[in-house]
Design an enzyme around this catalytic site. Structure first.
Site, PDB file in Angstrom:
ATOM      1  N   LYS A 112       0.844  -1.190   0.000  1.00 18.74           N
ATOM      2  CA  LYS A 112       0.000   0.000   0.000  1.00 18.74           C
ATOM      3  C   LYS A 112       0.883   1.244   0.000  1.00 18.74           C
ATOM      4  O   LYS A 112       2.085   1.153   0.175  1.00 18.74           O
ATOM      5  CB  LYS A 112      -0.903   0.003   1.234  1.00 18.74           C
ATOM      6  CG  LYS A 112      -1.995  -1.047   1.164  1.00 18.74           C
ATOM      7  CD  LYS A 112      -3.026  -0.753   2.217  1.00 18.74           C
ATOM      8  CE  LYS A 112      -4.101  -1.825   2.259  1.00 18.74           C
ATOM      9  NZ  LYS A 112      -4.879  -1.707   3.494  1.00 18.74           N
ATOM     10  N   HIS A 115       2.314   6.798   3.273  1.00 11.93           N
ATOM     11  CA  HIS A 115       1.838   8.176   3.266  1.00 11.93           C
ATOM     12  C   HIS A 115       2.637   9.045   4.222  1.00 11.93           C
ATOM     13  O   HIS A 115       3.476   8.557   4.968  1.00 11.93           O
ATOM     14  CB  HIS A 115       0.330   8.254   3.515  1.00 11.93           C
ATOM     15  CG  HIS A 115      -0.107   7.552   4.756  1.00 11.93           C
ATOM     16  ND1 HIS A 115       0.073   8.092   5.997  1.00 11.93           N
ATOM     17  CD2 HIS A 115      -0.679   6.325   4.932  1.00 11.93           C
ATOM     18  CE1 HIS A 115      -0.389   7.248   6.899  1.00 11.93           C
ATOM     19  NE2 HIS A 115      -0.844   6.171   6.285  1.00 11.93           N
ATOM     20  N   HIS A 118       3.170   8.064   7.733  1.00 11.06           N
ATOM     21  CA  HIS A 118       4.237   7.106   8.022  1.00 11.06           C
ATOM     22  C   HIS A 118       5.592   7.817   8.120  1.00 11.06           C
ATOM     23  O   HIS A 118       6.441   7.452   8.932  1.00 11.06           O
ATOM     24  CB  HIS A 118       4.315   6.024   6.937  1.00 11.06           C
ATOM     25  CG  HIS A 118       3.123   5.112   6.906  1.00 11.06           C
ATOM     26  ND1 HIS A 118       2.358   4.923   5.779  1.00 11.06           N
ATOM     27  CD2 HIS A 118       2.562   4.335   7.872  1.00 11.06           C
ATOM     28  CE1 HIS A 118       1.383   4.074   6.050  1.00 11.06           C
ATOM     29  NE2 HIS A 118       1.476   3.701   7.315  1.00 11.06           N
TER      30      HIS A 118
HETATM   31  N1  ARG Z   1       0.307  -0.225   9.736  1.00 12.48           N
HETATM   32  C1  ARG Z   1      -0.558   0.695  10.400  1.00 12.48           C
HETATM   33  C2  ARG Z   1      -1.032   1.777   9.432  1.00 12.48           C
HETATM   34  O1  ARG Z   1      -0.374   2.050   8.471  1.00 12.48           O
HETATM   35  C3  ARG Z   1       0.102   1.373  11.570  1.00 12.48           C
HETATM   36  C4  ARG Z   1       0.479   0.471  12.699  1.00 12.48           C
HETATM   37  C5  ARG Z   1       0.558   1.179  13.992  1.00 12.48           C
HETATM   38  N2  ARG Z   1       0.976   0.342  15.072  1.00 12.48           N
HETATM   39  C6  ARG Z   1       0.212  -0.515  15.736  1.00 12.48           C
HETATM   40  N3  ARG Z   1       0.771  -1.231  16.667  1.00 12.48           N
HETATM   41  N4  ARG Z   1      -1.060  -0.659  15.472  1.00 12.48           N
HETATM   42  O2  ARG Z   1      -2.053   2.394   9.656  1.00 12.48           O
END
Ligand code: ARG
Length: 551
Positions: A112, A115, A118
């Site tokens: 994906k 963004h 991140h």
């Molecule tokens: N991969 C998730 C996203 O892009 C963020 C993860 C954040 N960390 C967690 N432990 N949930 O939205």
């Protein structure tokens, strides 16, 4: 006076006057911020905190202690003696216990878009980790990838039709994203949907062939990420991810059931009642009707696993604030499960960034941002004609450009949203990362031209000009600023400190020439500039910026 303890030394003198142990006073003493009005005072004593410890009411008496000379003389020695540890070794941290912190940040999703959220998580998390490490804490950096879920069903099917093994190896992030976009268009069709479901079911059932393809997606993506993070100066101790927790998530469901916390709805989904009155007015779904886990279930498993594995004192999650509710629920459920350590978990959230676009359009990959900032900076440097003597203009442009991104992002409160602007970020004057880098490079070139100052020969009495005193006084406050950032985990204190330091150093650089001054004066000034550069570099590194020596 021994180097390293102007505050201790003032405390010792004050303690005689106030009849209090010096240890009680240390934390109440702080340097006065430099201001245009130029205070007469050189340090301040927090009366409130002293009164707490004191029965005497003689505080109104004159406490004039010739502290200015004392402190200023000491600060240069201290900066040189402590080097990269200047500030962090300060006595104001002596009461802070050393701890172990697990910090999860960045955490992009495979296949994906990467963004801006991140990116923000990456630089914020890196800053927190750098700061904690500098302050002597133990730090574990975790990247928790979005590497599981139905999207891998689609991706698998997509790869079978449009995939290319060579491209997967050479540019996995780009290729997987393209495949994902393509298959998403086809996903309207019932047959594709069914195939994707089958693929994901096979993954869940550990079908070897399916799993091995998924593993390639993941491994190649991580390999590429490691390289890109390197450009940012970021590394992780652990690449974890949702995929690690699909089995443990089932154990969590079992535990919830055993504790009587799991309730089944009529639709067959599993929920936990989070309401105070236990009237289901607030619930969290933790299980799908087919028994599989959800994002939050995997997070529950991951939190428990991390705590077991690292027995840390703090566990920090860095994401944008749209996930605040998610983390609230996560912590609530952990608490209901009886994990008291949840008190030591923290969600560090940040606001949204609007309008980051590259010349090619929307940002899809982290690499796009890095390339864009590098090329824009390179262009600015070329038009300013400063690039000609630089050995590696590309690398310099990247470091300066990243400084610009980081400072723009860290200037305000993390929780505030802001409108992204390349032009604003990349301005060479004003409160930007470019200005910090420029100041650092100029101070560095001063040292190159005149050589390093020998502190032993320096007569600090030569630094009487207000512009010199301002720099000295500002240097005194570095530890206090670190302390504030360590308390609220906001980088903005350090950012505004460094911007002020750069402005003060720039003024001093103009008014206090080294060249042409009497040797003793030149040495003292050189020493002052060297100290300023050293502290500037230390602070920049904490923020995740690599200081440049030319630009
Ligand atoms: N991969 C998730 C996203 O892009 C963020 C993860 C954040 N960390 C967690 N432990 N949930 O939205």
């Amino acid at each position: 006076m021994a180097a390293g303890s102007w505050r201790r030394s003032i405390a010792a003198q004050l303690s005689k006057v106030l009849d209090l142990p010096p240890e009680n006073l240390i934390k109440s003493i702080s340097a006065v911020p430099v201001s245009k009005k130029r205070h007469v005072a050189d340090f301040q004593l927090s009366i409130a905190s002293v009164i707490e410890n004191s029965s005497s009411d003689c505080l109104a008496q004159d406490l004039h202690l010739q502290a200015q000379k004392l402190a200023e003389r000491a600060v240069l020695q201290q900066v040189f003696k402590d080097g990269s540890e200047y500030g962090v070794k300060s006595e104001i941290f002596s009461a802070v216990p050393r701890q172990k912190a697990v910090i999860e940040f960045s955490s992009p999703n495979i296949a994906k878009r990467f963004h801006i959220g991140h990116l923000r998580s990456t630089i914020v998390g890196n800053f927190i980790a750098n700061l904690k490490l500098a302050l002597g804490h133990e730090v574990v950096r975790i990247n928790y990838l979005g590497d599981w879920g139905m999207q891998f069903g689609l991706l698998g099917v997509g790869f079978q039709s449009f995939g290319n093994k060579e491209k997967l190896k050479s540019s996995p992030l780009q290729h997987l994203f393209e495949v994902y976009v393509q298959i998403n268009k086809a996903a309207e069709d019932e047959n594709t949907k069914k195939l994707a479901k089958d693929f994901f079911r096979k993954l869940e059932e550990h079908d070897e062939e399916t799993l091995s393809l998924w593993k390639q997606f993941r491994d190649f993506s991580i390999e590429e990420y490691v390289q890109i993070y390197k450009r940012l100066g970021v590394h992780f101790d652990e690449y974890s991810g949702e995929s690690h927790y699909r089995e443990k998530a089932q154990e969590v469901l079992k535990m919830l059931e055993d504790k009587g916390l799991l309730q089944k709805t009529t639709k067959g989904t599993g929920i936990v009642d989070l309401s105070e009155k236990k009237d289901l007015s607030s619930v969290c779904t933790v299980m799908r009707s087919d028994g599989t886990s959800l994002y939050i279930t995997r997070d529950l498993a991951a939190a428990i696993d991390r705590m077991n594995k690292h027995s840390c004192d703090t566990m920090i999650y860095v994401t944008d604030k749209s996930q605040s509710h998610h983390f609230q629920q996560l912590f609530q459920i952990l608490k209901l499960m009886g994990y008291d350590w949840v008190e030591r978990c923290q969600h560090v959230s940040f606001g949204l960034v609007q309008g980051m676009k590259t010349r090619r359009g929307e940002v899809i990959f982290l690499e796009d941002v890095l390339n864009e900032v590098r090329s824009r900076m390179l262009q600015n440097m070329t038009s300013a004609k400063t690039t000609k003597e630089i050995q590696d203009p590309m690398e310099t442009a990247e470091k300066v450009g990243l400084a610009a991104l980081i400072i723009q992002d860290f200037r305000g409160l993390l929780s505030s949203d802001y409108q992204f602007s390349w032009d604003r970020a990349l301005q060479s004057r004003g409160d930007t990362g470019v200005f910090l880098q420029y100041t650092h490079a100029r101070l560095h070139s001063l040292e190159r031209t005149h050589g390093n100052a020998q502190l032993t020969d320096v007569n600090v009495a030569c630094l009487q000009e207000p512009d010199a005193i301002s720099v000295l006084q500002h240097l005194l406050r570095y530890d206090e600023v670190l302390y504030r950032s360590s308390q609220d985990l906001q980088p903005k204190h350090i950012v505004s400190y460094l911007l002020t330091l750069s402005h003060l150093a720039a003024v001093a650089h103009k008014t206090l020439p080294v060249r042409g001054s009497a040797p003793e004066v030149a040495q003292a000034r050189l020493c002052l500039f060297q100290a300023a550069r050293s502290v500037l570099a230390n602070g920049m590194k904490l923020l995740g910026i690599t200081p440049v020596t030319q630009m």
